[in-house]
Design a protein around this motif. Sequence first.
Motif, short mmCIF file in Angstrom:
data_model
loop_
_atom_site.label_atom_id
_atom_site.label_comp_id
_atom_site.label_asym_id
_atom_site.label_seq_id
_atom_site.Cartn_x
_atom_site.Cartn_y
_atom_site.Cartn_z
N THR A 60 39.06 0.06 23.35
CA THR A 60 39.00 -0.72 25.52
C THR A 60 37.26 -0.06 24.70
N MET A 61 37.29 -1.09 25.86
CA MET A 61 35.76 -0.69 26.28
C MET A 61 35.36 -0.35 27.45
N ASP A 93 28.02 -8.48 30.19
CA ASP A 93 28.69 -9.90 29.50
C ASP A 93 29.81 -10.08 28.46
N THR A 94 30.15 -10.86 28.04
CA THR A 94 31.17 -10.82 26.79
C THR A 94 30.04 -11.13 25.57
N THR A 97 30.22 -7.15 25.77
CA THR A 97 30.96 -6.51 25.15
C THR A 97 32.22 -6.81 23.98
N CYS A 116 43.75 -9.71 20.02
CA CYS A 116 43.32 -9.69 21.01
C CYS A 116 44.43 -10.72 22.31
C1 LIG Z 1 28.25 -14.95 32.97
C2 LIG Z 1 28.78 -13.56 32.84
C3 LIG Z 1 28.41 -12.51 33.16
C4 LIG Z 1 28.84 -10.93 33.86
N1 LIG Z 1 27.75 -10.46 34.09
C5 LIG Z 1 28.98 -9.15 34.60
C6 LIG Z 1 27.29 -8.17 34.52
O1 LIG Z 1 26.52 -8.44 34.47
N2 LIG Z 1 28.39 -6.85 34.82
C7 LIG Z 1 30.05 -7.11 34.64
O2 LIG Z 1 30.08 -5.91 34.66
N3 LIG Z 1 30.59 -8.00 33.94
C8 LIG Z 1 30.03 -8.99 33.72
N4 LIG Z 1 30.27 -10.20 33.17
C9 LIG Z 1 32.00 -9.29 33.22
C10 LIG Z 1 32.41 -9.28 31.40
O3 LIG Z 1 31.90 -10.16 31.05
C11 LIG Z 1 33.44 -8.90 31.04
O4 LIG Z 1 34.10 -7.88 31.76
C12 LIG Z 1 34.01 -8.61 30.25
O5 LIG Z 1 32.91 -8.68 29.13
C13 LIG Z 1 35.08 -8.80 29.01
O6 LIG Z 1 35.47 -10.19 29.42
P1 LIG Z 1 36.00 -10.95 29.88
O7 LIG Z 1 36.89 -10.27 31.00
O8 LIG Z 1 36.50 -12.62 30.16
O9 LIG Z 1 37.84 -10.87 29.12
P2 LIG Z 1 38.44 -12.15 27.83
O10 LIG Z 1 37.41 -12.11 27.09
O11 LIG Z 1 38.79 -13.27 29.46
O12 LIG Z 1 39.32 -11.04 27.36
C14 LIG Z 1 39.98 -11.45 25.98
C15 LIG Z 1 40.96 -10.63 25.67
O13 LIG Z 1 39.22 -10.06 24.66
C16 LIG Z 1 39.77 -8.69 25.02
N5 LIG Z 1 38.83 -7.50 26.07
C17 LIG Z 1 38.21 -8.29 26.76
N6 LIG Z 1 37.18 -7.62 26.58
C18 LIG Z 1 37.81 -6.25 26.68
C19 LIG Z 1 37.48 -4.47 27.07
N7 LIG Z 1 36.21 -4.39 27.28
N8 LIG Z 1 37.57 -4.22 26.00
C20 LIG Z 1 38.50 -4.19 25.15
N9 LIG Z 1 38.99 -5.16 24.44
C21 LIG Z 1 38.16 -5.88 25.50
C22 LIG Z 1 41.19 -8.54 25.07
O14 LIG Z 1 42.26 -8.36 24.18
C23 LIG Z 1 41.28 -9.48 26.46
O15 LIG Z 1 43.03 -10.29 26.54
C24 LIG Z 1 30.21 -11.25 33.24
C25 LIG Z 1 30.88 -12.14 32.63
C26 LIG Z 1 30.08 -13.66 33.04
C27 LIG Z 1 30.93 -15.21 32.35
#
Ligand SMILES: Cc1cc2nc3c(=O)[nH]c(=O)nc-3n(C[C@H](O)[C@H](O)[C@H](O)COP(=O)(O)OP(=O)(O)OC[C@H]3O[C@@H](n4cnc5c(N)ncnc54)[C@H](O)[C@@H]3O)c2cc1C
Length: 259
Positions: A60-61, A93-94, A97, A116
């Motif tokens: 986890t992150m 962001d994604t 991450t 995932c």
């Molecule tokens: C355009 C954009 C800009 C963003 N900017 C920011 C920002 O500036 N600051 C900020 O805090 N957030 C930001 N976010 C949110 C951030 O991208 C997400 O919290 C993070 O990247 C996980 O994406 P998600 O929640 O959509 O996960 P999803 O892709 O919906 O998750 C799918 C699966 O991936 C795995 N997963 C996802 N995240 C994690 C994790 N952290 N650890 C372990 N497994 C994981 C899990 O299995 C999960 O079920 C942004 C998102 C977008 C789309």
Amino acid sequence: MKIAVCLKQVPDTANLELDPETNTLKRDGAKAVLNPLDDFPLEAAIQLKKLTGGTVTAFTMGPPQAAQVLKRAIAMGADDAVLLTAREFAGADTWATSLTLAKAIEKHGPFQLILCGKQATDGDTAQVGPGIAEHLNIPQVTYVVKVVPESDGTLMVSRMLDTGTAVLKVKTPALLTILKEANEPGFPSIDNYINALDHAPIVENAQSLNLDPADIGLQGSPTKVAKIAVPKNDRKRVLIDEKPELAAQALLKAIQENQ
Ligand SMILES: Cc1cc2nc3c(=O)[nH]c(=O)nc-3n(C[C@H](O)[C@H](O)[C@H](O)COP(=O)(O)OP(=O)(O)OC[C@H]3O[C@@H](n4cnc5c(N)ncnc54)[C@H](O)[C@@H]3O)c2cc1C
């Protein structure tokens, strides 16, 4: 089979708070839970371990409190847990991450299978799983509802489509995103539950993963949230307190007048 499972801790949706300066979620101190859709990849990993042997490592992150979801993974039967936590990871962001998770998976691997969830209930993009597969340059299958290990080491993977199910023969290493239709998560055994109470995860940061600060966190994120605001609701509410026929006429008149 050596399996990695990615679990995200998400804010309890009843308690969401945004930082007005950075337009990001305030995660520190917020009540948090395991992403509800991540119970299913975890259960799939545990079931596959029972069938094929091997190990399950949970990743986890997040902030230090994200270690709670790793305890849950250990309680469910995972063998190891890795927490990626550092100030520099904040605001990712994604893309950033999935890069950070991919680096940690690479360091603790090689893994034959990475599981995932479909998506997280906060970010909701469903991009992180596919992003990890891209960073690791391995095949991915999304919307997975069934995984059957074959005797030749491949997997028969069923994938949900709008019009039915596609069955694919998949070579490992591969990444799968698992849907809730795949299984019914069980309960921890007493032994695993007790194990989890004292379990300390392996902790990784940017330095230990050999990550350049320019590629991670807010700095390494090519996408930025420009503005977050609660939509204004300027609608007027009109109550027509009449018998159905008169109410229908009054409604028709109101619609015609406001066209
Ligand atoms: C355009 C954009 C800009 C963003 N900017 C920011 C920002 O500036 N600051 C900020 O805090 N957030 C930001 N976010 C949110 C951030 O991208 C997400 O919290 C993070 O990247 C996980 O994406 P998600 O929640 O959509 O996960 P999803 O892709 O919906 O998750 C799918 C699966 O991936 C795995 N997963 C996802 N995240 C994690 C994790 N952290 N650890 C372990 N497994 C994981 C899990 O299995 C999960 O079920 C942004 C998102 C977008 C789309």
